[in-house]
Structure formats: C-alpha cells, structure tokens
Design a protein around this motif. Structure first.
Motif, mmCIF file in Angstrom:
data_model
loop_
_atom_site.group_PDB
_atom_site.id
_atom_site.type_symbol
_atom_site.label_atom_id
_atom_site.label_comp_id
_atom_site.label_asym_id
_atom_site.label_seq_id
_atom_site.Cartn_x
_atom_site.Cartn_y
_atom_site.Cartn_z
ATOM 1 N N ASP A 201 0.721 3.172 3.993
ATOM 2 C CA ASP A 201 0.401 4.608 3.958
ATOM 3 C C ASP A 201 1.584 5.477 4.375
ATOM 4 O O ASP A 201 1.398 6.544 4.973
ATOM 5 N N HIS B 92 0.878 -1.190 0.000
ATOM 6 C CA HIS B 92 0.000 0.000 0.000
ATOM 7 C C HIS B 92 0.903 1.224 0.000
ATOM 8 O O HIS B 92 1.185 1.830 1.036
ATOM 9 N N LYS C 263 -8.530 2.194 -7.201
ATOM 10 C CA LYS C 263 -8.619 2.432 -5.745
ATOM 11 C C LYS C 263 -9.811 3.348 -5.459
ATOM 12 O O LYS C 263 -9.897 4.441 -6.014
ATOM 13 N N HIS D 239 2.168 4.903 -1.442
ATOM 14 C CA HIS D 239 1.747 6.163 -2.061
ATOM 15 C C HIS D 239 2.991 6.913 -2.514
ATOM 16 O O HIS D 239 3.547 7.722 -1.760
ATOM 17 N N GLY E 69 -1.174 2.530 -3.744
ATOM 18 C CA GLY E 69 -2.485 2.699 -3.107
ATOM 19 C C GLY E 69 -3.134 3.997 -3.548
ATOM 20 O O GLY E 69 -4.023 4.513 -2.889
HETATM 21 ZN ZN ZN Z 1 -3.567 4.881 1.535
#
Ligand code: ZN
Length: 423
Positions: A327, A70, A193, A72, A115
């Motif tokens: 994240d 996940h 997503k 970014h 993500g």
């Molecule tokens: Zn996220």
C-alpha cells in the motif's frame, strides 16, 4: 519486454536463490539469451563463455528481483480521500503512475501486482512497460476495484453527484457484482480486487470489523471472474470477511488481519496466498499525527497492526503462503519505501530474513501466476535479478538502500543500479 541476447556471467557474490535455503557463498550465475543457464558455487561452474559480459558482484549478493505484491501505481502522496480519485486529472495520474513504476524498478522490484488503480491506468501501464515505452516492473493489473454501495470505498456524498467513477465499481447485489466483473473482463485486468470489509481509516460507518459486501455478491464476483479466467482478491480485515472470501473461492487475501483457526484451515486447504501489507499500519501510527489523523483512526491502525502481525505469524508457522507488498503511495508511506516492508517483517513481526526474502520473491511470483518464469534463480527462468553490495541475510535493511544496488536486471538486461549509469 525484450530479453538480453548473448551471454552474461555474474560472479563473486553469494547466491540467495529465493527458495529459502542457506545462501551459497562465492557463487556464479550464467545467463543466456535472458534466461538463467546455470547457478551455483563458482568452483563447480562451467567455464565463462567467450564473449560473455561479466558482472563482478564485489562479494555482495545475487538475489531474484523483488516482487511488490500489493502495488498501487496511481497513488501519489495520498493524505486525504480526494487525493485517491479527484485531486488530479487522469492524464496527470497516468504520468505519476509511470514515475512510480520507474521508481519501483530502481528499488529492485522487477515485478509487481497491482492492488487497484484509478481508471484502467495499470492495464495500460503494463502494456507500456512490456513494450519498453517506459521502465517498470512486470505488472499484473487490477484496474478498478469493486465495493458494495455505502462501503469503505464509497465516500463521496450523493449530493456531490460524482459517485466514485474512475476508482471503484459500486454494486448492490449479485447481478450488479456480475456486471462489474464483466466490465473488468473487457478492461483487460488479471486480478479482480474487491472490498469485503472496511478499514481502520473509516471508523464511523466502515471500520475494520464491518462488512462491505455480502457473501452472495462475493460469490457472484468469483464465479464470473473464474469463468473468464480472472482471479479474485479482496481487502479482508474482519474475521467474517476473510471467512466469506475463502468460502466464496477467492484466489488471494489482502491483509487477512483478524484470522481465526477456521480461516487458517480454509486458507491452507487451497493454499490461498495472503499479502498482509503491515508496514502501512506502523507508518500510519508513527506518522499519522503529522498529517492530522484522528486518534480513533490511529487506535484502529494499532489494533490492525497487532491483529495483522499475529495472523501473519500464524500463517507462516502453519506453512501458508505470504507475499510482501504494502500500500505504498500515502504521504506517510510513500512510493520508494517498498523494502521497509521486508525490514519490518524481520524486525517487528519476527520472521527470519530468508523467510521474508522467499515471501518477496518466490511467493510474489506465485501471486503473479508466473512461478514458471520468475521468483527464483533456477535454470530456465528469466534473469530478473538484483545484485546488491551487501548481505541482506545478515542485514535486511540493505535492500532499502538504492545506492548499494550494483544492478537490477530484467531478462538479463541491466535496468537500474550503479551499472546502469553510464560512466
Ligand atoms: Zn491497497
């Protein structure tokens, strides 16, 4: 990404193959033309081929390259909402994303699943990495995310007249949901997503128990995406949002915070993987006050952490599939800290190191749809490997220490670690 040509032998390390079994001590891995040719105990190994390069693992460990499930790439020290979309121009965010990708590879992550990304940066970052224009994990891309109007990701007030262009495709109803997916099909993403639910970060109108998309919108996303061969995932915290996603045919669940037994049964019936991303919650609680995070937001993160840990334990106990990702890219949870997720699942959630390592390798490859190529150390697979001076089964935190990495390999090519440094 070109694989190594020729032969490479890695010896003198314990083998953790990613399948979850006990490590094999004093093991050897043979790599031929970028793929694993043989792996097992040294006493049973074939002779070292003439002309092979030999890497001494110095009594440490040989693992599959880690998978950040996940990721970014365009988040960079995010401390406020505007940092996610309008703080920097897209040109600069593209360079930040390339720097984040290099860092992830240096942290032992040879693959990553986006993500969500600003604009279409992750799609092009993936192409640049594949073309060896910049180093980074093998990526699967998501591009822009999809959220209902007025949902979690629709925060710019209308009077600013800027919408959420670049970060999110906002939708009202199934027709707009289909149109958004069709846009992403053209953009070239692999994963769509979405935002079925809110989050503790938005306690006023989109908290973690709020729905941000209707079932009809979610179903329209799935049918359109599947028609074009794309997979669908979603930010799912509220129980009803998880249930809607699983009933709508989602291919993965992000967070899966407040699971109930019906959600668990739905998840297991199709073996839908879940990426809890829990360390972010812990970091928010621990470090949020430094960044002026309001108490009601911190309280929401605590509830999310407690619920998410319980759900992750429930999924693991039932034999479900969990990926590790988290994240990273917020000011209190920066890029580079990826392996803290693994330590956290051992030390706080209560998983065994081998369980966590399987989630971070084999299950990550499954989330990327590349189980046939990566994720475990088995003959025929690409030699995406992490060689560590230490034993992560005894002490998982060694994976947080980049100065203990002997080598990070993709397709047998040394990309990072001590052996990548000339001299
Ligand atoms: Zn996220």
């Amino acid at each position: 990404m070109r694989p190594l040509s020729g032969t490479l032998v890695i010896r003198n390390g314990q083998l953790v193959d990613g399948n979850g079994g006990a490590p094999i001590p004093a093991a050897t891995v043979h790599v031929r033309d970028g793929r694993i040719a043989w792996a097992g105990a040294e006493f049973a190994a074939p002779p070292i081929p003439e002309g092979a390069r030999v890497i001494d693992a110095r009594g440490g460990s040989i693992l599959p390259g880690l998978v950040e499930a996940h990721f970014h790439p365009t988040y960079f020290n995010v401390a406020a909402l505007e940092d996610l979309d309008i703080k920097y121009p897209v040109e600069y965010v593209t360079l930040l994303a390339a720097a984040n990708a290099r860092l992830a590879l240096e942290c032992g992550y040879t693959s990553a699943r986006s993500g969500g990304s600003l604009f279409n940066i992750d799609v092009w970052l993936k192409k640049a990495i594949e073309a060896e224009l910049c180093p980074g994990p093998r990526l699967s891309a998501s591009g822009r995310e999809i959220c209902g109007v007025a949902g979690l990701m629709d925060w710019n007030p209308d009077y600013r007249k800027i919408g959420m262009e670049g970060l999110v495709l906002l939708i009202n109803g199934p027709i707009e949901a289909r149109a958004a997916v069709r846009k992403l099909v053209k953009d070239g993403v692999e994963w769509v997503k979405t935002y079925p639910t809110g989050d503790a970060a938005a306690p006023d109108t989109n908290d973690h128990h709020t729905l941000c998309m209707t079932f009809e919108e979610m179903h329209a996303v799935v049918s359109t995406a599947h028609n074009h061969g794309l997979k669908v995932t979603g930010h799912c915290r509220a129980t009803e949002g998880i249930r809607n996603a699983l009933k709508a045919g989602y291919d993965a669940i992000e967070h899966g915070t407040f699971m109930d037994s019906e959600c668990l049964d739905l998840m297991l019936s199709r073996n839908v993987p879940c990426v809890p991303a829990l360390y972010f919650e812990y970091a928010s609680i621990q470090r949020g006050p430094e960044f002026g995070m309001p108490q009601n937001v911190i309280d929401g993160h605590q509830e999310t952490l407690d619920g998410g840990a319980e759900s992750a334990r429930m999924i693991m106990k039932a034999g479900g599939c969990l990926g590790m990702g988290g994240d990273y890219g917020f000011a209190w949870n920066p890029h580079g800290d990826y392996a803290r997720e693994l330590s956290f699942f051992v030390n706080y959630v209560g998983f065994s190191p081998l369980e966590v390592l399987t989630c971070a390798t084999k299950n990550g490859a499954m989330l990327l749809g590349r189980s046939h190529e990566i994720g475990t150390i088995e003959p025929g697979k690409l030699a995406d490997l992490l060689i560590v001076d230490g034993d992560p089964v005894a002490d998982i935190t060694v994976l947080e220490k980049r100065d203990r990495f002997i080598a990070v390999l993709q397709g047998g090519v040394i990309r990072a670690g001590k052996l990548a440094t000339p001299g």
